[in-house]
Design a protein around this motif. Structure first.
Motif, short mmCIF file in Angstrom:
data_model
loop_
_atom_site.label_atom_id
_atom_site.label_comp_id
_atom_site.label_asym_id
_atom_site.label_seq_id
_atom_site.Cartn_x
_atom_site.Cartn_y
_atom_site.Cartn_z
N THR A 173 10.23 1.89 -14.55
CA THR A 173 11.46 1.42 -15.20
C THR A 173 11.61 -0.08 -14.97
N ILE A 174 11.70 -0.82 -16.06
CA ILE A 174 11.93 -2.26 -15.99
C ILE A 174 13.43 -2.52 -16.08
N SER A 175 13.90 -3.51 -15.33
CA SER A 175 15.31 -3.88 -15.40
C SER A 175 15.45 -5.35 -15.03
N ARG A 176 16.63 -5.89 -15.23
CA ARG A 176 16.87 -7.29 -14.92
C ARG A 176 18.32 -7.51 -14.52
N ASP A 177 18.52 -8.58 -13.76
CA ASP A 177 19.86 -9.01 -13.38
C ASP A 177 19.96 -10.49 -13.76
N ASN A 178 20.58 -10.75 -14.90
CA ASN A 178 20.63 -12.13 -15.39
C ASN A 178 21.49 -13.03 -14.50
N ALA A 179 22.44 -12.46 -13.77
CA ALA A 179 23.26 -13.26 -12.86
C ALA A 179 22.44 -13.77 -11.68
N LYS A 180 21.37 -13.05 -11.35
CA LYS A 180 20.51 -13.44 -10.22
C LYS A 180 19.18 -14.01 -10.67
N ASN A 181 18.97 -14.14 -11.98
CA ASN A 181 17.67 -14.59 -12.50
C ASN A 181 16.54 -13.74 -11.93
N ALA A 182 16.72 -12.44 -11.97
CA ALA A 182 15.77 -11.54 -11.34
C ALA A 182 15.30 -10.45 -12.30
N LEU A 183 14.03 -10.13 -12.18
CA LEU A 183 13.39 -9.07 -12.95
C LEU A 183 12.85 -8.04 -11.97
N TYR A 184 12.91 -6.77 -12.36
CA TYR A 184 12.46 -5.70 -11.46
C TYR A 184 11.54 -4.73 -12.18
N LEU A 185 10.73 -4.03 -11.39
CA LEU A 185 9.93 -2.93 -11.91
C LEU A 185 9.95 -1.83 -10.87
N GLN A 186 10.66 -0.75 -11.17
CA GLN A 186 10.68 0.43 -10.31
C GLN A 186 9.51 1.32 -10.71
N MET A 187 8.63 1.59 -9.76
CA MET A 187 7.44 2.37 -10.03
C MET A 187 7.47 3.64 -9.21
N ASN A 188 7.53 4.78 -9.89
CA ASN A 188 7.55 6.09 -9.24
C ASN A 188 6.30 6.88 -9.59
N SER A 189 6.05 7.92 -8.86
CA SER A 189 4.89 8.79 -9.10
C SER A 189 3.61 7.98 -9.26
N LEU A 190 3.40 7.06 -8.37
CA LEU A 190 2.27 6.15 -8.48
C LEU A 190 0.93 6.89 -8.38
N LEU A 226 0.85 -1.18 0.00
CA LEU A 226 0.00 0.00 0.00
C LEU A 226 0.89 1.24 0.00
N VAL A 227 0.63 2.15 -0.91
CA VAL A 227 1.43 3.37 -1.02
C VAL A 227 0.53 4.54 -1.34
N GLN A 228 0.90 5.71 -0.88
CA GLN A 228 0.12 6.90 -1.16
C GLN A 228 0.38 7.39 -2.59
N PRO A 229 -0.57 8.09 -3.17
CA PRO A 229 -0.33 8.67 -4.50
C PRO A 229 0.95 9.51 -4.51
N GLY A 230 1.72 9.35 -5.57
CA GLY A 230 3.01 10.03 -5.66
C GLY A 230 4.16 9.23 -5.10
N GLY A 231 3.87 8.13 -4.45
CA GLY A 231 4.91 7.31 -3.85
C GLY A 231 5.56 6.36 -4.83
N SER A 232 6.45 5.54 -4.30
CA SER A 232 7.22 4.61 -5.12
C SER A 232 7.21 3.21 -4.53
N LEU A 233 7.34 2.24 -5.40
CA LEU A 233 7.52 0.85 -5.02
C LEU A 233 8.46 0.19 -6.02
N ARG A 234 9.17 -0.84 -5.56
CA ARG A 234 10.00 -1.63 -6.46
C ARG A 234 9.57 -3.07 -6.37
N LEU A 235 9.08 -3.59 -7.48
CA LEU A 235 8.68 -4.98 -7.55
C LEU A 235 9.86 -5.84 -7.99
N SER A 236 9.92 -7.05 -7.47
CA SER A 236 10.95 -8.01 -7.87
C SER A 236 10.30 -9.31 -8.30
#
Length: 116
Positions: A68-85, A10-20
């Motif tokens: 912003t989507i990004s990935r780390d192939n060494a860690k088998n990980a995918l990310y989604l940085q979400m700003n200004s929600l 749960l985040v307030q409008p304008g906040g950020s979250l990073r999904l993994s």
């Protein structure tokens, strides 16, 4: 194939979250990956994808400049940085294998709620 998402909340409008997303059971470093979401009462919506090497990304218009989507192939990980929600970003977010037009597998999802 297993995709496990985390980082929602749960985040307030304008906040950020990073999904993994932790991926296993396939060759992650050779796979196009996506994030998709499903808002309450609506169908699945593709959000973003990233080439296997990470140099090419695409976004749906409503999140351009904020996510912003990004990935780390060494860690088998995918990310989604979400700003200004925004409240309209509220949805269940899924990690998915494949580009926008050829998604083959999705995870169990992580809930993102944007509310004051």
């Amino acid at each position: 194939v297993q995709l496990v998402e985390s980082g929602g909340g749960l985040v307030q409008p304008g906040g950020s979250l990073r999904l993994s997303c932790a991926a296993s059971g396939f060759t992650f470093s050779s796979s196009y990956m996506s994030w998709v979401r499903q808002a309450p009462g609506k169908g699945l919506e593709w959000v973003s994808d990233i080439h296997s090497g990470g140099r090419t990304t695409h976004y749906t218009d409503s999140v351009k400049g904020r996510f912003t989507i990004s990935r780390d192939n060494a860690k088998n990980a995918l990310y989604l940085q979400m700003n200004s929600l925004k409240p309209e970003d509220t949805a269940l977010y899924y990690c998915a294998r494949g580009p926008a037009a050829h998604i083959s597998t999705i995870g169990q999802g992580t809930q993102v709620t944007v509310s004051s």
